[in-house]
Design a protein around this motif. Structure first.
Motif, PDB file in Angstrom:
ATOM      1  N   PRO A 136      -5.281  11.222   3.807  1.00 53.33           N
ATOM      2  CA  PRO A 136      -3.668  11.669   4.559  1.00 53.33           C
ATOM      3  C   PRO A 136      -2.851  10.781   5.443  1.00 53.33           C
ATOM      4  CG  PRO A 136      -6.386  12.304   5.602  1.00 53.33           C
ATOM      5  CD  PRO A 136      -5.860  11.303   3.944  1.00 53.33           C
ATOM      6  N   TYR A 137      -2.045  11.487   5.391  1.00 54.69           N
ATOM      7  CA  TYR A 137      -0.511  10.635   5.876  1.00 54.69           C
ATOM      8  C   TYR A 137      -0.156  10.763   7.234  1.00 54.69           C
ATOM      9  CZ  TYR A 137       3.685   7.591   6.503  1.00 54.69           C
ATOM     10  OH  TYR A 137       5.171   7.242   6.358  1.00 54.69           O
ATOM     11  N   TYR A 178      -0.710  14.009   1.683  1.00 56.87           N
ATOM     12  CA  TYR A 178      -1.479  13.388   1.540  1.00 56.87           C
ATOM     13  C   TYR A 178      -0.826  12.465   0.841  1.00 56.87           C
ATOM     14  CZ  TYR A 178      -4.203  16.193   3.375  1.00 56.87           C
ATOM     15  OH  TYR A 178      -5.275  17.368   4.062  1.00 56.87           O
ATOM     16  N   LEU A 179      -1.379  10.634   0.115  1.00 63.87           N
ATOM     17  CA  LEU A 179      -0.766  10.315  -0.433  1.00 63.87           C
ATOM     18  C   LEU A 179      -1.486   9.528  -1.845  1.00 63.87           C
ATOM     19  CD1 LEU A 179       0.903   7.626   1.652  1.00 63.87           C
ATOM     20  CD2 LEU A 179       2.031   9.433   0.654  1.00 63.87           C
ATOM     21  N   SER A 193       1.296  -1.001  -0.431  1.00 61.81           N
ATOM     22  CA  SER A 193      -0.025   0.127  -0.125  1.00 61.81           C
ATOM     23  C   SER A 193       1.066   1.657   0.073  1.00 61.81           C
ATOM     24  CB  SER A 193      -0.960  -0.105   1.449  1.00 61.81           C
ATOM     25  OG  SER A 193      -0.001  -0.092   2.282  1.00 61.81           O
ATOM     26  N   PRO A 194       0.177   2.168  -0.559  1.00 64.18           N
ATOM     27  CA  PRO A 194       1.077   3.823  -0.410  1.00 64.18           C
ATOM     28  C   PRO A 194       1.230   3.847   1.275  1.00 64.18           C
ATOM     29  CG  PRO A 194      -1.131   3.735  -1.709  1.00 64.18           C
ATOM     30  CD  PRO A 194      -0.794   2.459  -0.856  1.00 64.18           C
ATOM     31  N   TRP A 234      11.364  11.441  -5.200  1.00 60.80           N
ATOM     32  CA  TRP A 234      10.712  10.787  -3.676  1.00 60.80           C
ATOM     33  C   TRP A 234      10.297   8.931  -3.975  1.00 60.80           C
ATOM     34  CZ3 TRP A 234       5.203   8.996  -1.615  1.00 60.80           C
ATOM     35  CH2 TRP A 234       5.546   8.956  -0.218  1.00 60.80           C
ATOM     36  N   VAL A 235       9.436   8.134  -3.673  1.00 60.32           N
ATOM     37  CA  VAL A 235       9.428   6.610  -3.345  1.00 60.32           C
ATOM     38  C   VAL A 235       9.467   6.645  -4.981  1.00 60.32           C
ATOM     39  CG1 VAL A 235       8.115   5.311  -2.853  1.00 60.32           C
ATOM     40  CG2 VAL A 235       8.811   6.547  -0.629  1.00 60.32           C
ATOM     41  N   GLY A 236      10.044   5.653  -5.646  1.00 63.59           N
ATOM     42  CA  GLY A 236      10.108   4.965  -6.914  1.00 63.59           C
ATOM     43  C   GLY A 236      10.553   5.309  -8.032  1.00 63.59           C
TER      44      GLY A 236
END
Length: 228
Positions: free
Chosen positions: A216-217, A93-94, A3-4, A155-157
């Motif tokens: 929201p993260y 946020y993701l 998951s994110p 960022w990620v990836g």
């Protein structure tokens, strides 16, 4: 499929030098690094606050409690002699679901971006990140004038961290959503994840993130320290 939230947790665990399973351990936790030039980064995940700071700032950092860790004023007071630049607090946020774009991808020239940001408050430009180096930019024009820019930084990836800036004279017309959708879809196509950050007091950006279906993260505060 991861998951994110899990992917973001893995990223932040690396930043703070902890195991992913320990990232959300409740309370206030500080990671000190032997980098005199580093700034201070604060990340809040519900009942967890993590701080990354240079070792030379340990006395000032230890003045900060859990309750005020996301308060810019508390850091300015604790680091007063260092003349810090405090950015935030910002909301994270993701996203992992595609948004239907209404325009094709178009890349503005950097010179065009610089001309556009001359019409925008410098703090908004800094928050957006659209003038940073080594990023991907997308544009929206009114006639021949660039009026909105979205961007993706690393960022990620891959390039998955979304930035957005809209010229003041066209705000409130929905153009931000249009150009942001292009960046979001590009990030999701590249890596299956996107991150959106905005100041918590930027009501328009918060509302846009929510309307785009982003989840929201966490929250963060960034503190830049001048070099000796």
């Amino acid at each position: 499929m991861t998951s994110p939230t899990d992917r973001a947790d893995e990223y932040w665990a690396g930043v703070f030098g902890v195991e992913t399973r320990d990232l959300r351990r409740p309370g206030l936790h500080t990671t000190y690094v032997d980098d005199a030039g580093a700034g201070i980064y604060v990340l809040s995940l519900g009942g967890t606050v993590r701080v990354r700071a240079p070792s030379r700032r340990r006395p000032e950092v230890e003045e900060i409690s859990f309750d005020v860790a996301l308060h810019a004023g508390a850091w300015r007071e604790a680091l007063g002699d260092a003349s810090p630049t405090v950015l935030g607090p910002a909301a994270h946020y993701l996203g992992s679901g595609r948004v239907a774009p209404t325009i094709e991808e178009a890349r503005p020239d950097y010179a065009e971006v610089l001309r556009m940001v001359e019409r925008v408050d410098p703090e908004e430009v800094e928050e957006s990140g659209v003038v940073e180096p080594d990023i991907v930019r997308f544009g929206l024009w009114h006639g021949k004038t660039l009026v909105a820019v979205s961007s993706l930084s690393a960022w990620v990836g891959g390039h998955t961290d979304v930035g957005l800036l809209v010229a003041p004279e066209v705000r409130g017309l929905g153009l931000g959503r249009v150009v942001a959708s292009v960046a979001l879809n590009a990030a999701l196509r590249e890596a299956g994840i996107a991150r959106w950050r905005c100041r918590e007091d930027n009501a328009a950006s918060v509302a846009l993130a929510e309307s785009l279906g982003l989840q929201p993260y966490g929250r963060n505060l960034g503190i830049r320290l001048p070099q000796r």
